[in-house]
Design an enzyme around this catalytic site. Structure first.
Site, PDB file in Angstrom:
ATOM      1  N   LYS A   1      63.329   1.177 -23.626  1.00  0.00           N
ATOM      2  CA  LYS A   1      63.824   0.742 -22.323  1.00  0.00           C
ATOM      3  C   LYS A   1      63.805   1.891 -21.337  1.00  0.00           C
ATOM      4  O   LYS A   1      63.443   1.737 -20.172  1.00  0.00           O
ATOM      5  CB  LYS A   1      65.268   0.229 -22.441  1.00  0.00           C
ATOM      6  CG  LYS A   1      65.407  -1.191 -22.886  1.00  0.00           C
ATOM      7  CD  LYS A   1      66.717  -1.814 -22.405  1.00  0.00           C
ATOM      8  CE  LYS A   1      67.908  -0.905 -22.479  1.00  0.00           C
ATOM      9  NZ  LYS A   1      69.085  -1.453 -21.807  1.00  0.00           N
ATOM     10  N   SER A   2      64.221   3.070 -21.795  1.00  0.00           N
ATOM     11  CA  SER A   2      64.337   4.219 -20.904  1.00  0.00           C
ATOM     12  C   SER A   2      63.007   4.532 -20.238  1.00  0.00           C
ATOM     13  O   SER A   2      62.944   4.790 -19.029  1.00  0.00           O
ATOM     14  CB  SER A   2      64.827   5.435 -21.685  1.00  0.00           C
ATOM     15  OG  SER A   2      66.088   5.198 -22.258  1.00  0.00           O
TER      16      SER A   2
ATOM     17  N   ARG B   1      80.691  -1.656 -12.742  1.00  0.00           N
ATOM     18  CA  ARG B   1      80.218  -0.353 -13.213  1.00  0.00           C
ATOM     19  C   ARG B   1      80.005   0.604 -12.037  1.00  0.00           C
ATOM     20  O   ARG B   1      79.735   0.167 -10.904  1.00  0.00           O
ATOM     21  CB  ARG B   1      78.936  -0.531 -14.035  1.00  0.00           C
ATOM     22  CG  ARG B   1      79.202  -1.299 -15.326  1.00  0.00           C
ATOM     23  CD  ARG B   1      77.940  -1.660 -16.064  1.00  0.00           C
ATOM     24  NE  ARG B   1      77.281  -0.477 -16.614  1.00  0.00           N
ATOM     25  CZ  ARG B   1      76.139  -0.542 -17.311  1.00  0.00           C
ATOM     26  NH1 ARG B   1      75.565  -1.714 -17.530  1.00  0.00           N
ATOM     27  NH2 ARG B   1      75.604   0.560 -17.789  1.00  0.00           N
TER      28      ARG B   1
ATOM     29  N   SER C   1      77.043   8.754 -13.527  1.00  0.00           N
ATOM     30  CA  SER C   1      75.840   8.286 -14.228  1.00  0.00           C
ATOM     31  C   SER C   1      74.668   9.185 -13.878  1.00  0.00           C
ATOM     32  O   SER C   1      74.455   9.506 -12.700  1.00  0.00           O
ATOM     33  CB  SER C   1      75.516   6.842 -13.840  1.00  0.00           C
ATOM     34  OG  SER C   1      74.268   6.451 -14.399  1.00  0.00           O
TER      35      SER C   1
ATOM     36  N   GLN D   1      71.810   8.158 -13.933  1.00  0.00           N
ATOM     37  CA  GLN D   1      70.860   7.267 -13.266  1.00  0.00           C
ATOM     38  C   GLN D   1      70.881   7.442 -11.751  1.00  0.00           C
ATOM     39  O   GLN D   1      69.888   7.157 -11.079  1.00  0.00           O
ATOM     40  CB  GLN D   1      71.146   5.818 -13.643  1.00  0.00           C
ATOM     41  CG  GLN D   1      70.851   5.520 -15.112  1.00  0.00           C
ATOM     42  CD  GLN D   1      71.269   4.121 -15.527  1.00  0.00           C
ATOM     43  OE1 GLN D   1      71.980   3.415 -14.800  1.00  0.00           O
ATOM     44  NE2 GLN D   1      70.848   3.710 -16.715  1.00  0.00           N
TER      45      GLN D   1
ATOM     46  N   SER E   1      74.405  13.009 -20.200  1.00  0.00           N
ATOM     47  CA  SER E   1      73.149  12.254 -20.345  1.00  0.00           C
ATOM     48  C   SER E   1      72.013  12.868 -19.527  1.00  0.00           C
ATOM     49  O   SER E   1      71.134  12.155 -19.027  1.00  0.00           O
ATOM     50  CB  SER E   1      73.348  10.776 -19.962  1.00  0.00           C
ATOM     51  OG  SER E   1      74.240  10.150 -20.833  1.00  0.00           O
TER      52      SER E   1
ATOM     53  N   ASP F   1      74.908   5.772 -26.319  1.00  0.00           N
ATOM     54  CA  ASP F   1      74.492   4.480 -26.876  1.00  0.00           C
ATOM     55  C   ASP F   1      74.512   4.467 -28.400  1.00  0.00           C
ATOM     56  O   ASP F   1      74.451   3.402 -29.019  1.00  0.00           O
ATOM     57  CB  ASP F   1      73.094   4.113 -26.382  1.00  0.00           C
ATOM     58  CG  ASP F   1      73.086   3.702 -24.917  1.00  0.00           C
ATOM     59  OD1 ASP F   1      74.182   3.375 -24.401  1.00  0.00           O
ATOM     60  OD2 ASP F   1      72.015   3.720 -24.295  1.00  0.00           O
TER      61      ASP F   1
ATOM     62  N   LYS G   1      80.331   0.380 -19.821  1.00  0.00           N
ATOM     63  CA  LYS G   1      79.081  -0.242 -20.259  1.00  0.00           C
ATOM     64  C   LYS G   1      79.216  -1.760 -20.150  1.00  0.00           C
ATOM     65  O   LYS G   1      80.061  -2.274 -19.417  1.00  0.00           O
ATOM     66  CB  LYS G   1      78.759   0.194 -21.689  1.00  0.00           C
ATOM     67  CG  LYS G   1      78.497   1.687 -21.833  1.00  0.00           C
ATOM     68  CD  LYS G   1      77.176   2.081 -21.194  1.00  0.00           C
ATOM     69  CE  LYS G   1      76.822   3.530 -21.459  1.00  0.00           C
ATOM     70  NZ  LYS G   1      75.504   3.900 -20.889  1.00  0.00           N
TER      71      LYS G   1
ATOM     72  N   ARG H   1      83.139  -0.147 -24.210  1.00  0.00           N
ATOM     73  CA  ARG H   1      82.522   0.003 -25.524  1.00  0.00           C
ATOM     74  C   ARG H   1      83.348   0.850 -26.490  1.00  0.00           C
ATOM     75  O   ARG H   1      83.205   0.714 -27.709  1.00  0.00           O
ATOM     76  CB  ARG H   1      81.103   0.541 -25.383  1.00  0.00           C
ATOM     77  CG  ARG H   1      80.212   0.234 -26.567  1.00  0.00           C
ATOM     78  CD  ARG H   1      78.780   0.615 -26.293  1.00  0.00           C
ATOM     79  NE  ARG H   1      78.078  -0.373 -25.502  1.00  0.00           N
ATOM     80  CZ  ARG H   1      76.908  -0.170 -24.912  1.00  0.00           C
ATOM     81  NH1 ARG H   1      76.340   1.016 -25.000  1.00  0.00           N
ATOM     82  NH2 ARG H   1      76.327  -1.124 -24.221  1.00  0.00           N
TER      83      ARG H   1
END
Length: 782
Positions: A360-361, A459, A506, A508, A534, A661, A688, A692
């Site tokens: 996916k990444s 989120r 994040s 991202q 991350s 993850d 998440k 989680r």
């Protein structure tokens, strides 16, 4: 072409001067005079140097004597050297030509089948040392290779078989089964076979002139062969050693699960048809030690060429320890032949295998990069996870808004958006889709609405919105949690500049800006201060950008990352096969570790920039046995064999900041490991698809685990077995659902999962894979 035309050929490359012929005591009485006559008849001076026949002459001592003789006769840079003989003569003459005066003209005239089909082609030359074969050498291509099959008539049967072994080797790596089938039929023309072999070798040489990758295929069977030659003090002929090496490689390929039993047996049968003695009479430990000196060694492993089918081969990195184990096992089974005739099931490979799904990444990022290059990855939506479908459909929406991805109008200052309806982008529950495309849409100056579903509405996104609005964008978040980008008077889209984050929620956010900022007019910087979790995912972004021709400069230390992004860059499309996904492979590897039989997981990138590849180190630390096979030619085709472990040991402390993850699945493994495991720096898991941390804790407690949750930690005291059961929807979280499915292997009660289709968010056919492997017996889907 006849030997009589040697001088004529040389004159094409050397109009004057001297030619030194290097030959050996076997060949000189047969062909030296004819070669000298041909050269002198063309007006060139000719001299010769004859060395004793045999592999022992391929030494430093002989090399120095030839160098001194070349100096004595005043050979110059414009002169040349002819190798008239077999492989040994070609190797040492080529090395002299490569090194004398830093390289002079070199010409090959092979007089053995072995030299004709192999050593005379490709430009490799070398001499031996007391530590191994061909350890000192150079690349120096011959100007030409004169192939005269009449010169082969003087070979005795033993030497001729040296050549046929190399032909069989070539058939095993020829990328088709045509040459192999010709040899099986026994009906062939020798010149045609030589031409076929030269074509195969030329293909590999042209692909990899410096022997750093795919050219290693030419060493098929040679790792063992070189060891046997050394152990026999070169009394075993090269080709006869290669034949033993081919047989061993075919057996090893089958026993490690790379080829079928039919492939192995056809290779063995062809060797037997040609009459080779395949017995190996040296102790396994001596062979393993000799192999350790192989020039293809890389650290504690060897680049080993294995068969995948007739005519097909791969290069795998196999540890010396594994090779030693295999050799020892073969010797125990059949001491006289090292198990060449072994006909049982594979000795070392799992009988079950599965391929990792696409990453996916990488797919998220490659879809966006392809769109910004004006291209489409053309993916089959039926095979994609829900998150990837969200990104794929979103970029198709963006692409339909005219020429936004064409180089001449990319950027916020183009006027193509006038008159276009507002973009409607459905992110579903994909945080990657939202966070990557929000900066891209603002950089393109598009009017757009992002629809968010489920937990995505809650989120984190505010830090990114603030930075975008500080640089000219107008972004509105409505009461329903959806986000709109307004392209109206006074708002011309994202502008370049300085972007700053402190403890970003994040990674991202940074990745999204890294996609968008290169297409703006001006240069930009991104500075990240404090805790940057991350960051491995940002390295994946940089990897994809580099492949698409976008350059980003960056530096970092423990508390500060700095990115410099030059504006006005253009994305250049490049077809990149998708990597296997380590995040989802972690669940497959856990199936093998916690199940009753070994499992092979294929199509994994080894090495990998994906942070979740850390699962290998974690499972090993828990006590799980793993065999990892890196594919040297195709780094995306790595393989991991995982073996059941009944004595798991807890890992005292696990910092989850770089691989959040993995937390659900490693929590499951920890729950049945001896000792206490603390997983910390995991607070971001609360944002998440579910909270989680809480959901992992709750479902494992239901299964009977001794687990405690704190603000950013899970504390797990391992037990011998789980005696609980579970029924529920796994909080609608794909990773919790997959962890529950794996848990069914180690819990006494039934695991009943409602709405298991949520796993499609990242692994659409996960439950089909379980069914195929026969590991779904204790799982019920409601």
């Amino acid at each position: 072409m006849k030997l009589s035309r040697l001088g004529e050929l040389i004159c094409k490359y050397q109009a004057r001067g001297t030619v030194l012929i290097i030959t050996d005591t076997n060949v000189a009485p047969l062909y030296l005079n004819e070669a000298i006559s041909s050269i002198e008849s063309c007006g060139l001076a000719c001299d010769s140097y004859t060395i004793p026949s045999g592999e022992e002459s391929k030494s430093f001592e002989t090399y120095i004597k030839i160098i001194e003789y070349a100096s004595l006769i005043s050979l110059t840079r414009t002169d040349g050297i002819v190798a008239l003989g077999g492989g040994m003569v070609g190797d040492i003459a080529g090395f002299v030509a490569a090194t004398y005066m830093r390289g002079i003209n070199f010409y090959q005239v092979p007089t053995t089948l072995l030299a004709a089909v192999d050593s005379s082609v490709g430009g490799k030359s070398a001499i031996n040392t007391c530590f191994g074969k061909n350890l000192v050498g150079a690349f120096h291509k011959a100007k030409f290779v004169l192939q005269d099959t009449a010169l082969l008539a003087s070979e005795d049967d033993y030497v001729l078989m040296d050549g046929y072994a190399e032909i069989i080797k070539t058939a095993c790596i020829s990328r088709s089964d045509d040459l192999f089938e010709k040899l099986e039929s026994g009906n062939f023309d020798i010149q045609e076979i030589i031409d076929d072999c030269v074509a195969v070798k030329t293909y590999y040489v042209e692909k990899d002139e410096n022997d750093s990758g795919i050219r290693h295929m030419l060493n098929y069977g040679h790792t063992l062969a070189h060891a046997l030659e050394k152990l026999s003090s070169y009394e075993i002929g090269h080709g006869h050693a290669v034949a033993k090496g081919i047989a061993f490689t075919a057996s090893l390929s089958y026993d490690l699960g790379w080829c079928s039993i039919e492939c192995r047996d056809r290779i063995h049968a062809l060797l037997e048809k040609f009459g080779y003695d395949l017995s190996i009479d040296f102790p396994a430990c001596d062979i393993a030690n000799a192999m350790a000196g192989d020039k293809k060694r890389a650290g504690d492993a060897i680049k080993f060429i294995v068969s995948s089918d007739i005519g097909q081969s791969k290069i795998k990195l196999i540890t010396l320890a594994q090779i030693g184990e295999i050799l020892a096992t073969y010797s125990e089974i059949c001491p006289e032949s090292a198990a060449i005739s072994h006909r049982g099931a594979p000795l070392f490979a799992p009988t079950r295998s599965v391929s990792a799904p696409p990453s996916k990444s990488y797919l998220h990022r490659e879809i966006i990069a392809a769109m910004l290059s004006g291209s489409d990855l053309c993916l089959d939506a039926k095979e994609l996870s829900d998150d990837i479908i969200a990104t794929y459909e979103a970029v198709k929406q963006i692409s339909t808004h005219a020429c936004c991805t064409k180089p001449e109008c990319t950027g916020p200052n183009s006027d193509f958006t006038e008159g276009f309806p507002r973009l409607s982008i459905d992110c579903k529950e994909s945080g990657s889709t939202l966070r990557f495309l929000l900066p891209v849409v603002t950089a393109l100056g598009l009017d757009a609405e992002f629809t968010l579903s489920g937990s995505l509405k809650g989120r984190p996104i505010e830090q990114l919105i603030i930075q975008l609005e500080n640089h000219g964008s107008k972004i509105i978040k409505d009461d329903a949690g959806n986000i709109s980008v307004t392209y109206a008077s006074g708002y011309r889209g994202l502008s370049s500049g300085e972007f700053t984050f402190t403890n970003p929620e994040s990674s991202q956010f940074i990745s999204g800006l890294l996609f968008a900022l290169p297409i703006l007019d001006g240069d930009s910087t991104i500075d990240v201060y404090g805790k940057f979790e991350s960051s491995d995912y940002v390295m994946i972004t940089l990897d994809v950008l580099e492949k698409y021709g976008v350059k980003i400069e960056y530096t970092h230390d423990e508390t500060h990352w700095s990115f410099k992004i030059r504006g006005n860059q253009r994305y250049k499309y490049k077809l990149i096969p998708p990597e296997g996904d380590w995040s989802n492979a972690a669940f497959l590897l856990a199936l093998g570790a916690l199940g009753k039989a070994p499992l092979r997981v294929q199509n994994l990138p080894i090495p990998s920039k994906q942070g979740d590849a850390k699962i290998l180190d974690l499972l090993k630390a828990f006590g799980v046995t793993l065999n990892c096979y890196e594919d040297i030619v195709d780094s995306l085709s790595g393989t991991v064999d995982v073996f059941p472990c009944r004595k798991l040991t807890a890992i005292p402390n696990i910092d989850a900041s770089e691989f959040p993850d993995l937390v659900p699945i490693i929590s499951l493994v920890a729950s049945i490991s001896n000792g206490t495991t603390v997983i910390y720096n995991a607070e971001r898991l609360r944002y998440k698809e579910s909270d989680r941390l809480a959901s992992t804790c709750h479902v494992l407690k239901a299964l009977g685990a001794n687990i405690t949750e704190t603000e950013d930690k899970l504390i797990i005291v391992g037990t011998k077995a789980l005696h609980g059961a579970y029924e529920g929807d796994g909080y609608g979280d794909h990773r919790i659902i997959m962890m529950l499915a794996v848990s069914s292997l180690v819990t006494a009660g039934t695991v009943k999962i409602h709405e298991a289709s949520a796993a499609s968010k990242s692994f659409p056919n996960f439950f089909e894979v379980l069914n195929k492997l026969g590991l779904d017996g204790n799982t019920e889907l409601a």
